[in-house]
Scaffold this active site. Structure first.
Site, PDB file in Angstrom:
ATOM      1  CE  LYS A 256      -4.402   1.157   0.228  1.00  0.00           C
ATOM      2  NZ  LYS A 256      -5.606   0.497  -0.292  1.00  0.00           N
TER       3      LYS A 256
ATOM      4  CG  ASP B 185      -7.363   3.577  -0.658  1.00  0.00           C
ATOM      5  OD1 ASP B 185      -7.921   2.476  -0.575  1.00  0.00           O
ATOM      6  OD2 ASP B 185      -7.360   4.384   0.281  1.00  0.00           O
TER       7      ASP B 185
HETATM    8  P1  NAP Z   1     -12.952   8.015  -2.411  1.00  0.00           P
HETATM    9  O1  NAP Z   1     -13.491   7.821  -3.769  1.00  0.00           O
HETATM   10  O2  NAP Z   1     -11.881   9.018  -2.178  1.00  0.00           O
HETATM   11  O3  NAP Z   1     -14.173   8.306  -1.434  1.00  0.00           O
HETATM   12  C1  NAP Z   1     -14.033   8.373  -0.047  1.00  0.00           C
HETATM   13  C2  NAP Z   1     -15.366   8.799   0.506  1.00  0.00           C
HETATM   14  O4  NAP Z   1     -15.359   8.687   1.922  1.00  0.00           O
HETATM   15  C3  NAP Z   1     -15.680  10.250   0.198  1.00  0.00           C
HETATM   16  O5  NAP Z   1     -17.059  10.407   0.044  1.00  0.00           O
HETATM   17  C4  NAP Z   1     -15.196  10.980   1.457  1.00  0.00           C
HETATM   18  O6  NAP Z   1     -15.776  12.229   1.717  1.00  0.00           O
HETATM   19  C5  NAP Z   1     -15.664   9.969   2.486  1.00  0.00           C
HETATM   20  N1  NAP Z   1     -14.966  10.162   3.725  1.00  0.00           N
HETATM   21  C6  NAP Z   1     -13.634  10.192   3.938  1.00  0.00           C
HETATM   22  N2  NAP Z   1     -13.385  10.417   5.221  1.00  0.00           N
HETATM   23  C7  NAP Z   1     -14.593  10.520   5.819  1.00  0.00           C
HETATM   24  C8  NAP Z   1     -15.025  10.728   7.153  1.00  0.00           C
HETATM   25  N3  NAP Z   1     -14.130  10.882   8.129  1.00  0.00           N
HETATM   26  N4  NAP Z   1     -16.358  10.746   7.411  1.00  0.00           N
HETATM   27  C9  NAP Z   1     -17.264  10.587   6.425  1.00  0.00           C
HETATM   28  N5  NAP Z   1     -16.906  10.387   5.149  1.00  0.00           N
HETATM   29  C10 NAP Z   1     -15.606  10.359   4.871  1.00  0.00           C
HETATM   30  O7  NAP Z   1     -12.357   6.633  -1.829  1.00  0.00           O
HETATM   31  P2  NAP Z   1     -12.835   5.152  -2.153  1.00  0.00           P
HETATM   32  O8  NAP Z   1     -11.954   4.597  -3.187  1.00  0.00           O
HETATM   33  O9  NAP Z   1     -14.309   5.127  -2.342  1.00  0.00           O
HETATM   34  O10 NAP Z   1     -12.446   4.418  -0.791  1.00  0.00           O
HETATM   35  C11 NAP Z   1     -13.344   4.324   0.314  1.00  0.00           C
HETATM   36  C12 NAP Z   1     -12.895   3.219   1.240  1.00  0.00           C
HETATM   37  O11 NAP Z   1     -12.877   1.972   0.545  1.00  0.00           O
HETATM   38  C13 NAP Z   1     -11.498   3.373   1.828  1.00  0.00           C
HETATM   39  O12 NAP Z   1     -11.464   2.779   3.109  1.00  0.00           O
HETATM   40  C14 NAP Z   1     -10.652   2.546   0.886  1.00  0.00           C
HETATM   41  O13 NAP Z   1      -9.433   2.108   1.490  1.00  0.00           O
HETATM   42  C15 NAP Z   1     -11.588   1.376   0.639  1.00  0.00           C
HETATM   43  N6  NAP Z   1     -11.333   0.583  -0.565  1.00  0.00           N
HETATM   44  C16 NAP Z   1     -11.316   1.166  -1.790  1.00  0.00           C
HETATM   45  C17 NAP Z   1     -11.099   0.375  -2.917  1.00  0.00           C
HETATM   46  C18 NAP Z   1     -11.143   0.958  -4.311  1.00  0.00           C
HETATM   47  O14 NAP Z   1     -11.069   0.172  -5.254  1.00  0.00           O
HETATM   48  N7  NAP Z   1     -11.299   2.256  -4.491  1.00  0.00           N
HETATM   49  C19 NAP Z   1     -10.882  -0.983  -2.773  1.00  0.00           C
HETATM   50  C20 NAP Z   1     -10.937  -1.566  -1.504  1.00  0.00           C
HETATM   51  C21 NAP Z   1     -11.166  -0.762  -0.419  1.00  0.00           C
HETATM   52  P3  NAP Z   1     -14.931  13.578   1.437  1.00  0.00           P
HETATM   53  O15 NAP Z   1     -14.927  13.718  -0.053  1.00  0.00           O
HETATM   54  O16 NAP Z   1     -15.683  14.636   2.154  1.00  0.00           O
HETATM   55  O17 NAP Z   1     -13.554  13.360   2.018  1.00  0.00           O
END
Ligand code: NAP
Length: 445
Positions: free
Chosen positions: A126, A166
């Site tokens: 990561k 991510d």
């Molecule tokens: P992303 O597109 O950047 O979206 C993150 C979302 O979470 C945004 O809406 C953000 O809001 C919100 N957020 C962040 N911190 C927050 C908080 N403290 N309280 C409430 N909302 C919050 O990221 P993502 O790819 O969807 O990833 C989300 C999660 O899934 C992470 O834990 C990541 O590690 C996991 N994940 C992602 C993938 C992937 O393929 N993308 C795969 C496996 C796991 P703001 O815009 O206001 O910050």
């Protein structure tokens, strides 16, 4: 935890001071491993636990970049190459101001077992930076990504380490990162990064994969009791990549998503949150979730509160680590929620997980439920290696098969270890065994 594992855990805490998220992730896995160590004492002799808790390599580097006004900023970049016994390191890059070594290590550690669970040949890693993409112009994002890749490029490669996106790293950032890698190396090495655009080596269904996969996993859990998403009320936290495509798949399976959030608050729309409006707001305009309520009479925005207070049958935490605490879990239980599947990484605190499980809420940990993203990244690598491009339907079908496979692996392992229905134990043990067996085969290296 058994006394031996407790000792190993205390060593991890002592050797990695202050890295609380990493400690939490390690504890969560070690708590499941007592029965394994009893059946396989050779793992103790061969030091598998201390070896698996120590990253192979941790790279920390400086990232200088210039904003549009010409001011120079310095951020910190990270890549933790945790374990590569099953394949090249594989795991995303996170750009968020909260990033420090402890966050990257927790994510990298989780990634080892998640990747093992997919059954695919990928190791765990990561990376990321404490850079905050919010409010930055496209040019600023581009300059940051180029500077970040200038440092990272010497450490990655399609047989070495394959990053992806991510939090804060989506298609735009992957484009800038890949472009800079290509310029620096003079090679069109498609397999060096995943999450690419469809016209330059990306895979169909990769964007959708994590959210879709989480819902496929939850659907498998529901099937065991003859249920489905049809007619169910669902709360999805976050409104980023994972959350948006969880919403889409819930809709396709007949459920209704009544609440979503971002770090500014949450919206409730009992008539069902509209996918196209959320996509336009978040993916194109990069706006705030409150704007959805401004434009929709049926929706309301809550700035100070907890999304877990919204009554639902199913909760999918898809935002960030530790976003669902014991109080949130209490509200879900009180309001009759019967299933929680983690789309995000470690979104539930240990207290929340304990409360949900004690109350009989079916619970799927992120390392199993959100593995669809990395699995489809591995499918992207397959397509790159064979210079092929699969249809959306074929790729989604493969994703579904993989999620069904992970579900079976977790539930069969839980049963084998005398804990039917315990997906936490099932995921930790099944993932660990695959990695530990390969480590045994390789000897002490
Ligand atoms: P992303 O597109 O950047 O979206 C993150 C979302 O979470 C945004 O809406 C953000 O809001 C919100 N957020 C962040 N911190 C927050 C908080 N403290 N309280 C409430 N909302 C919050 O990221 P993502 O790819 O969807 O990833 C989300 C999660 O899934 C992470 O834990 C990541 O590690 C996991 N994940 C992602 C993938 C992937 O393929 N993308 C795969 C496996 C796991 P703001 O815009 O206001 O910050």
């Amino acid at each position: 935890m058994t006394p031996t594992l407790q000792e190993e855990f205390e060593t991890v805490v002592r050797r990695n001071p202050g890295e609380v998220e990493f400690h939490q992730a390690v504890r969560e896995v070690l708590e499941s491993l007592g029965p394994v160590m009893e059946r396989r004492p050779e793992f103790v002799e061969m030091g598998i636990i201390p070896r698996i808790c120590e990253p192979n390599r941790q790279i920390i580097f400086k990232v200088n970049w210039q904003d549009d006004a010409g001011r120079v900023h310095t951020n910190r970049g990270f890549r933790v190459q945790f374990n590569s016994v099953l394949g090249p390191y594989k795991g995303g890059l996170r750009f968020h101001p909260s990033v420090y070594l402890g966050i990257i290590k927790f994510l990298g550690f989780e990634q080892i077992f998640k990747n093992a669970l997919t059954g695919m040949p990928i190791g765990g890693g990561k990376g990321g930076s404490d850079f905050d993409p919010k409010g930055k112009s496209d040019n600023e994002i581009m300059r940051f990504c180029q500077s970040f890749m200038t440092e990272l490029s010497g450490h990655i490669g399609h047989d070495i380490d394959v990053p992806a996106g991510d939090i804060g790293v989506g298609g735009r950032e992957i484009g800038y990162l890949f472009g800079q890698y290509k310029k620096m190396t003079g090679r069109y090495e498609s397999g060096v990064i995943t999450g690419k655009g469809l016209t330059w080596g990306g895979s169909r269904a990769r964007t959708e994969a994590t959210g879709y996969g989480t819902v496929f996993f939850a659907d498998e859990m529901l099937k065991l009791s003859g249920e489905s998403f049809d007619g169910k009320k669902v709360v999805v936290s976050g409104s980023g990549n994972v959350a948006i495509y969880a919403l889409e798949k819930v809709n396709q399976l007949g459920g209704t998503v009544v609440a979503m959030s971002d770090s500014g608050g949450y919206i409730v729309d009992e008539s069902g949150i509209d996918l196209e409006q959320i996509q336009d707001l978040k993916e194109i305009r990069r706006g705030r979730i409150s704007e959805y309520a401004d434009a929709n009479g049926s929706a309301r925005f809550v700035a100070d509160g907890s999304i877990w207070d919204v009554p639902c049958d199913i909760a999918l935490p898809c935002a960030t680590q530790n976003e669902l605490d014991e109080t949130g879990a209490g509200s879900l239980i009180k309001n009759g929620c019967t299933l929680v599947a983690e789309g995000a990484n470690m979104p539930s605190t240990p207290e929340a997980t304990r409360a949900l499980r004690a109350a009989g809420v079916r619970f799927a940990p992120g390392k199993a439920a959100n593995a669809g993203g990395v699995a489809t990244s591995a499918l992207e690598m397959q397509q790159n290696a064979s210079r092929d491009s699969w249809s959306f339907e074929h790729t989604e079908e493969r994703l579904k098969e993989i999620m069904v496979g992970i579900h079976s692996r977790c539930s069969e392992t839980a049963e084998e270890y005398g804990a039917p229905g315990d997906y936490v134990l099932g995921a930790n043990v099944a993932g660990f065994l695959r990695v530990a067996d390969a480590m045994m085969a390789f000897g002490v290296i």
